[in-house]
Design an enzyme around this catalytic site. Structure first.
Site, PDB file in Angstrom:
ATOM      1  N   ASN A 160       0.836  -1.193   0.000  1.00 41.59           N
ATOM      2  CA  ASN A 160       0.000   0.000   0.000  1.00 41.59           C
ATOM      3  C   ASN A 160       0.876   1.251   0.000  1.00 41.59           C
ATOM      4  OD1 ASN A 160      -2.767   1.393   0.668  1.00 41.59           O
ATOM      5  ND2 ASN A 160      -1.319   2.238   2.147  1.00 41.59           N
ATOM      6  N   GLU A 161       0.722   2.064  -1.021  1.00 37.23           N
ATOM      7  CA  GLU A 161       1.398   3.361  -1.158  1.00 37.23           C
ATOM      8  C   GLU A 161       2.902   3.308  -0.875  1.00 37.23           C
ATOM      9  OE1 GLU A 161      -0.829   6.368   0.945  1.00 37.23           O
ATOM     10  OE2 GLU A 161      -2.596   6.075  -0.327  1.00 37.23           O
ATOM     11  N   PRO A 162       3.628   2.460  -1.608  1.00 38.72           N
ATOM     12  CA  PRO A 162       5.072   2.366  -1.384  1.00 38.72           C
ATOM     13  C   PRO A 162       5.838   3.615  -1.821  1.00 38.72           C
ATOM     14  CG  PRO A 162       4.454   1.112  -3.324  1.00 38.72           C
ATOM     15  CD  PRO A 162       3.171   1.542  -2.672  1.00 38.72           C
TER      16      PRO A 162
END
Length: 502
Positions: A160-162
């Site tokens: 998630n949202e790296p």
């Protein structure tokens, strides 16, 4: 000023219901709470989403990854007690998991960096082989429990949202690509047709999508869909211990985000890939009061109406205020993401989604302020909205619809949410903002969370029905128009004039 809309009896397009493909949730461990499941049941009765996505599948509160000492050696133990309970509950309510692999179990973490009150670990694995084995164990268990035909319908999203340092240590792109590669190999080893995708980034870093797809092409790494998040809030104007205030950009900005990324995918080595928005909302903060307002509903109406032109699904973040990223919620209304507030109180945006669930399959007309559809049974359903971003009260707008209809006598049902109807946040303000309301106050808030309903019987003129409405500030209104099967003549002795005052 009066706006007139004349509708021709021609199909513009079928209405894509991509807006209801998926809904977001707080971390999966919250599904063990009673109120969470009650909210989810209400959501499914009124809206009926297809998938649900949330964080924390591999976090320690769900408890999948454990280690046991056997003959003096520590070995992985995979505990599916809680996730079985959670996924069973979802599937029983008609929701398939949109699986997000994250965050890192502490025993597998390479560092101690965490995010949120519940301490989701955001560091890479300390042993990629153990990570791959964990992924294979999870997917194999899901297939054993639910069957391969079912699990083939589940998308698997990696992390998630790296692209944000808060969600992935140092926002290290190359390390994320490594994580994606190894995770994908593990999943595809179980079954080559399982769906895997990413990179689940937030807006502002779309070069990640270009680089990600080029990486997958150059390294022959499977990718079955692209995922991204979208919010439309400006930098904060004020942050307090309990609230986070932001202005919003125009809602067309979100549609442009969707269009531009779709174009990036079309021009990539994988032009036919599905595109999923796995999170979207106005503000990205779980303590922004805008989420509790009618503005939030009016703002998102155009998104629900048009975004399906660009994306295969877009998942509202989230369905419930049972949500704990910044600690346990501290008051009844606290700016939470949810469609339903604590104590089972629907917010205006809940009704926006419920209204859209009434729309028909055939689009007769659509613009920036309305959508008119026809159902298979011939009935007409329209939704109109009046988004007002300015402060003040005098922002009414008048709209007149001329609609061709086959019947001469019709029944109209109009449901409305606006600043004075189905606005429990305003009632809460009037009550003095009780932080932890008593049962009587909760009942009042629930009573005032219901849309205002009006009905009428109308005649057509030359096969056309004229519907004139006034939309107040941040109003969203649903109008259903259906033919009448009048059975009054079948009643013997019926005469309403004999009733006192009639």
């Amino acid at each position: 000023m009066l706006k007139t809309v004349t509708i021709e009896n021609e199909t513009i397009r079928s209405f894509k219901r991509n807006w209801k493909k998926c809904i977001g949730t707080g971390r999966l461990g919250l599904a063990l709470q009673k109120e969470y499941l009650e909210h989810l049941e209400t959501i499914q009765k009124s809206i009926q989403f297809d998938y649900i996505r949330g964080h924390g599948l591999l976090s320690d509160d769900v408890g999948i990854y454990r280690e046991m000492e056997i003959n003096g050696e520590k070995k992985p133990f995979y505990n599916f007690t809680y996730i079985d309970r959670i996924f069973d509950a979802f599937l029983d309510l008609g929701l398939r998991p949109f699986v997000e692999f994250g965050f890192m179990p502490k025993l597998l973490a390479s560092g101690d960096q965490t995010i949120f009150y519940w301490e989701g670990n955001v560091t890479p694995p300390n042993d990629y082989q153990k990570w791959a084995n964990l992924i294979k164990a999870c997917v194999s268990h899901f297939i054993d429990r639910y069957g391969i035909e079912e699990v083939l319908e589940w998308p698997f999203e990696v992390w998630n949202e790296p692209n944000l340092v808060n969600f992935w240590k140092d926002a290290n792109k190359e390390e994320y690509f490594k994580l994606y590669h190894i995770t994908t190999e593990a999943i595809k080893e179980i079954h080559p047709d399982l769906q895997v995708g990413g990179p689940a980034i937030c807006g502002g870093s779309d070069e990640w999508i270009v680089d990600f797809l080029n990486f997958c092409k150059n390294e022959s790494v499977p990718v079955d869909f692209v995922s991204r998040h979208a919010y439309t809030s400006k930098p904060p104007t004020k942050i307090t211990t309990e609230y986070y205030y932001q202005e919003l950009v125009d809602n067309t900005d979100m549609l442009e985000q969707f269009r531009s990324v779709r174009e990036m995918i079309d021009q990539s080595p994988f032009p036919e890939l599905p595109f999923h928005i796995t999170e979207y909302n106005t503000s990205y903060s779980p303590i922004n009061p805008v989420h509790d307002t009618t503005l939030n509903a009016a703002y998102l109406a155009r998104i629900l109406s048009e975004a399906g032109d660009y994306v295969d699904s877009f998942s509202y973040w989230t369905f419930s205020d049972v949500f704990e990223e910044l600690d346990v919620p501290k008051s009844q209304f606290h700016g939470g993401f949810g469609l339903i507030a604590l104590n089972h109180i629907p917010k205006p945006t809940f009704h926006l989604f419920a209204f859209f669930n009434h729309l028909g399959e055939r689009v007769l007309y659509r613009d920036e302020q309305a959508i008119v559809t026809q159902r298979k049974d011939g009935s007409i359903v329209l939704i109109a909205w009046n988004l007002v971003m300015e402060k003040g009260d005098d922002f009414n707008t008048e709209v007149e619809f001329s609609i061709p209809v086959p019947s001469s006598v019709l029944f109209l049902k109009r449901q409305t949410i606006d600043e004075n109807h189905a606005n429990p946040w305003k009632v809460w303000q009037q009550l003095g903002r009780p932080r932890f309301p008593d049962k009587q106050t909760i009942h009042t808030l629930q009573q005032t969370s219901i849309p205002f309903v009006r009905t009428s019987r109308e005649q057509t003129v030359d096969g056309t029905l004229t519907v004139s409405i006034t939309l107040t500030k941040n109003e969203v209104t649903l109008i259903e128009i259906q033919p009448i099967n009048d059975e009054s003549d079948s009643y013997h002795g019926l005469d309403d004039r004999l009733i006192t005052s009639y």
